[in-house]
Design a protein around this motif. Sequence first.
Motif, PDB file in Angstrom:
ATOM      1  N   ALA A   1       0.813  -1.214   0.000  1.00 34.54           N
ATOM      2  CA  ALA A   1       0.000   0.000   0.000  1.00 34.54           C
ATOM      3  C   ALA A   1       0.848   1.267   0.000  1.00 34.54           C
ATOM      4  O   ALA A   1       0.302   2.376   0.005  1.00 34.54           O
ATOM      5  CB  ALA A   1      -0.927  -0.004   1.224  1.00 34.54           C
ATOM      6  N   HIS A   2       2.171   1.121  -0.017  1.00 33.67           N
ATOM      7  CA  HIS A   2       3.064   2.277   0.091  1.00 33.67           C
ATOM      8  C   HIS A   2       3.764   2.589  -1.230  1.00 33.67           C
ATOM      9  O   HIS A   2       3.864   1.731  -2.123  1.00 33.67           O
ATOM     10  CB  HIS A   2       4.108   2.026   1.182  1.00 33.67           C
ATOM     11  N   ASN A   3       4.254   3.817  -1.305  1.00 35.30           N
ATOM     12  CA  ASN A   3       5.044   4.228  -2.461  1.00 35.30           C
ATOM     13  C   ASN A   3       6.511   3.884  -2.227  1.00 35.30           C
ATOM     14  O   ASN A   3       7.086   4.250  -1.196  1.00 35.30           O
ATOM     15  CB  ASN A   3       4.902   5.736  -2.691  1.00 35.30           C
ATOM     16  N   ALA A   4       7.099   3.191  -3.162  1.00 41.09           N
ATOM     17  CA  ALA A   4       8.503   2.786  -3.045  1.00 41.09           C
ATOM     18  C   ALA A   4       9.387   3.732  -3.857  1.00 41.09           C
ATOM     19  O   ALA A   4       8.956   4.305  -4.862  1.00 41.09           O
ATOM     20  CB  ALA A   4       8.690   1.356  -3.535  1.00 41.09           C
ATOM     21  N   ILE A   5      10.615   3.868  -3.388  1.00 37.59           N
ATOM     22  CA  ILE A   5      11.653   4.564  -4.169  1.00 37.59           C
ATOM     23  C   ILE A   5      12.602   3.477  -4.651  1.00 37.59           C
ATOM     24  O   ILE A   5      13.352   2.898  -3.859  1.00 37.59           O
ATOM     25  CB  ILE A   5      12.405   5.594  -3.314  1.00 37.59           C
ATOM     26  N   VAL A   6      12.571   3.167  -5.929  1.00 35.22           N
ATOM     27  CA  VAL A   6      13.428   2.121  -6.483  1.00 35.22           C
ATOM     28  C   VAL A   6      14.563   2.771  -7.262  1.00 35.22           C
ATOM     29  O   VAL A   6      14.465   3.931  -7.688  1.00 35.22           O
ATOM     30  CB  VAL A   6      12.630   1.152  -7.382  1.00 35.22           C
ATOM     31  N   THR A   7      15.653   2.021  -7.430  1.00 38.38           N
ATOM     32  CA  THR A   7      16.777   2.562  -8.201  1.00 38.38           C
ATOM     33  C   THR A   7      16.581   2.370  -9.701  1.00 38.38           C
ATOM     34  O   THR A   7      17.118   3.128 -10.505  1.00 38.38           O
ATOM     35  CB  THR A   7      18.099   1.924  -7.765  1.00 38.38           C
ATOM     36  N   SER A   8      15.825   1.343 -10.084  1.00 44.89           N
ATOM     37  CA  SER A   8      15.497   1.154 -11.501  1.00 44.89           C
ATOM     38  C   SER A   8      14.172   0.419 -11.588  1.00 44.89           C
ATOM     39  O   SER A   8      13.749  -0.256 -10.646  1.00 44.89           O
ATOM     40  CB  SER A   8      16.595   0.374 -12.229  1.00 44.89           C
ATOM     41  N   ALA A   9      13.529   0.538 -12.726  1.00 43.73           N
ATOM     42  CA  ALA A   9      12.223  -0.099 -12.915  1.00 43.73           C
ATOM     43  C   ALA A   9      12.312  -1.612 -12.777  1.00 43.73           C
ATOM     44  O   ALA A   9      11.347  -2.268 -12.359  1.00 43.73           O
ATOM     45  CB  ALA A   9      11.664   0.274 -14.284  1.00 43.73           C
ATOM     46  N   ALA A  10      13.471  -2.170 -13.103  1.00 37.16           N
ATOM     47  CA  ALA A  10      13.638  -3.622 -13.032  1.00 37.16           C
ATOM     48  C   ALA A  10      13.832  -4.127 -11.612  1.00 37.16           C
ATOM     49  O   ALA A  10      13.758  -5.328 -11.365  1.00 37.16           O
ATOM     50  CB  ALA A  10      14.826  -4.043 -13.901  1.00 37.16           C
ATOM     51  N   LEU A  11      14.108  -3.213 -10.676  1.00 39.01           N
ATOM     52  CA  LEU A  11      14.387  -3.622  -9.292  1.00 39.01           C
ATOM     53  C   LEU A  11      13.234  -3.223  -8.383  1.00 39.01           C
ATOM     54  O   LEU A  11      13.421  -2.628  -7.333  1.00 39.01           O
ATOM     55  CB  LEU A  11      15.699  -2.991  -8.817  1.00 39.01           C
ATOM     56  N   ASN A  12      12.019  -3.569  -8.786  1.00 38.79           N
ATOM     57  CA  ASN A  12      10.845  -3.193  -7.995  1.00 38.79           C
ATOM     58  C   ASN A  12      10.354  -4.316  -7.092  1.00 38.79           C
ATOM     59  O   ASN A  12       9.327  -4.169  -6.426  1.00 38.79           O
ATOM     60  CB  ASN A  12       9.708  -2.751  -8.919  1.00 38.79           C
ATOM     61  N   THR A  13      11.084  -5.432  -7.051  1.00 36.13           N
ATOM     62  CA  THR A  13      10.721  -6.534  -6.163  1.00 36.13           C
ATOM     63  C   THR A  13      11.704  -6.571  -4.999  1.00 36.13           C
ATOM     64  O   THR A  13      12.907  -6.742  -5.206  1.00 36.13           O
ATOM     65  CB  THR A  13      10.738  -7.882  -6.908  1.00 36.13           C
ATOM     66  N   TRP A  14      11.191  -6.391  -3.785  1.00 30.59           N
ATOM     67  CA  TRP A  14      12.022  -6.391  -2.587  1.00 30.59           C
ATOM     68  C   TRP A  14      11.878  -7.734  -1.888  1.00 30.59           C
ATOM     69  O   TRP A  14      10.753  -8.230  -1.693  1.00 30.59           O
ATOM     70  CB  TRP A  14      11.621  -5.243  -1.658  1.00 30.59           C
ATOM     71  N   ARG A  15      13.016  -8.294  -1.499  1.00 34.38           N
ATOM     72  CA  ARG A  15      13.042  -9.649  -0.940  1.00 34.38           C
ATOM     73  C   ARG A  15      13.516  -9.628   0.516  1.00 34.38           C
ATOM     74  O   ARG A  15      14.480  -8.944   0.848  1.00 34.38           O
ATOM     75  CB  ARG A  15      13.946 -10.555  -1.776  1.00 34.38           C
ATOM     76  N   PHE A  16      12.847 -10.427   1.329  1.00 34.65           N
ATOM     77  CA  PHE A  16      13.199 -10.566   2.728  1.00 34.65           C
ATOM     78  C   PHE A  16      13.968 -11.869   2.935  1.00 34.65           C
ATOM     79  O   PHE A  16      13.849 -12.811   2.147  1.00 34.65           O
ATOM     80  CB  PHE A  16      11.934 -10.587   3.599  1.00 34.65           C
ATOM     81  N   ASP A  17      14.757 -11.907   4.016  1.00 37.20           N
ATOM     82  CA  ASP A  17      15.382 -13.173   4.393  1.00 37.20           C
ATOM     83  C   ASP A  17      14.286 -14.212   4.610  1.00 37.20           C
ATOM     84  O   ASP A  17      13.254 -13.928   5.229  1.00 37.20           O
ATOM     85  CB  ASP A  17      16.186 -13.003   5.693  1.00 37.20           C
ATOM     86  N   GLY A  18      14.529 -15.408   4.103  1.00 37.91           N
ATOM     87  CA  GLY A  18      13.523 -16.450   4.221  1.00 37.91           C
ATOM     88  C   GLY A  18      12.739 -16.649   2.946  1.00 37.91           C
ATOM     89  O   GLY A  18      11.948 -17.586   2.837  1.00 37.91           O
ATOM     90  N   GLY A  19      12.943 -15.728   1.956  1.00 37.42           N
ATOM     91  CA  GLY A  19      12.347 -15.955   0.648  1.00 37.42           C
ATOM     92  C   GLY A  19      11.096 -15.168   0.339  1.00 37.42           C
ATOM     93  O   GLY A  19      10.676 -15.108  -0.817  1.00 37.42           O
ATOM     94  N   TRP A  20      10.477 -14.494   1.355  1.00 42.01           N
ATOM     95  CA  TRP A  20       9.264 -13.731   1.066  1.00 42.01           C
ATOM     96  C   TRP A  20       9.628 -12.490   0.269  1.00 42.01           C
ATOM     97  O   TRP A  20      10.644 -11.853   0.519  1.00 42.01           O
ATOM     98  CB  TRP A  20       8.577 -13.332   2.373  1.00 42.01           C
ATOM     99  N   GLU A  21       8.805 -12.137  -0.711  1.00 38.56           N
ATOM    100  CA  GLU A  21       9.096 -10.972  -1.538  1.00 38.56           C
ATOM    101  C   GLU A  21       7.829 -10.178  -1.804  1.00 38.56           C
ATOM    102  O   GLU A  21       6.709 -10.695  -1.671  1.00 38.56           O
ATOM    103  CB  GLU A  21       9.764 -11.373  -2.849  1.00 38.56           C
ATOM    104  N   CYS A  22       8.058  -8.908  -2.179  1.00 39.28           N
ATOM    105  CA  CYS A  22       6.936  -8.010  -2.407  1.00 39.28           C
ATOM    106  C   CYS A  22       7.210  -7.168  -3.653  1.00 39.28           C
ATOM    107  O   CYS A  22       8.270  -6.545  -3.766  1.00 39.28           O
ATOM    108  CB  CYS A  22       6.732  -7.105  -1.190  1.00 39.28           C
TER     109      CYS A  22
END
Length: 292
Positions: free
Chosen positions: A187-208
């Motif tokens: 639900a939040h606005n992200a600041i990404v470094t590039s359009a291709a890097l819009n998936t953020w991953r957590f330890d344990g494999g969960w991603e958003c």
Amino acid sequence: MKPSLDDLALLVTIADEGSFTAAARTMGLPKSTVSRRLADLELLLRTSLIRRSTRALSLTDEGRRIYDMAKPSITAADNAAQAIAERERLVAGRVSLTTTAALGQYLVAPHLAKLTGAYPDVQIELRLTERRVNIVSDGIDLAVRMGALDDSDLVARRLCLVRRVLVASHTYLERAGTPVAPSDLAAHNAIVTSAALNTWRFDGGWECAMRWTIAAGNMLVAHQLARLGHGIALLPDFMLEADLERGVLIRLLPDYPMEQADAWIVSSPQRYRSLAVQTVLNYLVGAIEPVE
């Protein structure tokens, strides 16, 4: 068969030192070896080169002729060997190093003043780019990179572990609310470094997959946008220490660590590196704290 340069150097050394004993000491050889090698040279040339007596030795006419021709070459070879040895002792030359703007500013640059202070004849040419440069084809000596290494042919040495954390400003959080679980990030606005890097991953494999309005181009701009309240940024911890201490930025979801990355310094697989390149590589490996 022709005499070798070593054979001629033996004759020159004997004549210059004035005795077999002194020549053997200078060359680090047994006296018997010097005497035998001279005899072999005389046999090869079919002429006597040195007159021997119980008190002294002297060159024959043929020995003097060969000595006069060989001496300049032997001296030149000795001078060249000495120059090479002195060059190896002197760390000098230009070293090209490529990395991203953020890694250059925060991870590399803090060590360059001390490095060049210790080695004043070394010049370091930084090439800052977000592009993954092919250091072999582009003729670059070293690269500092973060994350997985794609090119297995490169020689890589680990610099440190980089912890990536989620941050946002008070201004943004007051406006958009503070996420308390990874699922809130959608639900939040992200600041990404590039359009291709819009998936953020957590330890344990969960991603958003993150929603974004600005792809910043590099981590320095993403950092600035986060401070200005544009949204949530995922940034390396080494960029954030001062802002977190002063409360300029707030760390989010500390109980849900993000996927970590290693920082590396890589070089081409060539067998020999210049002393300057090797010195810069070793210095950075030793200077950058290997955080675990």
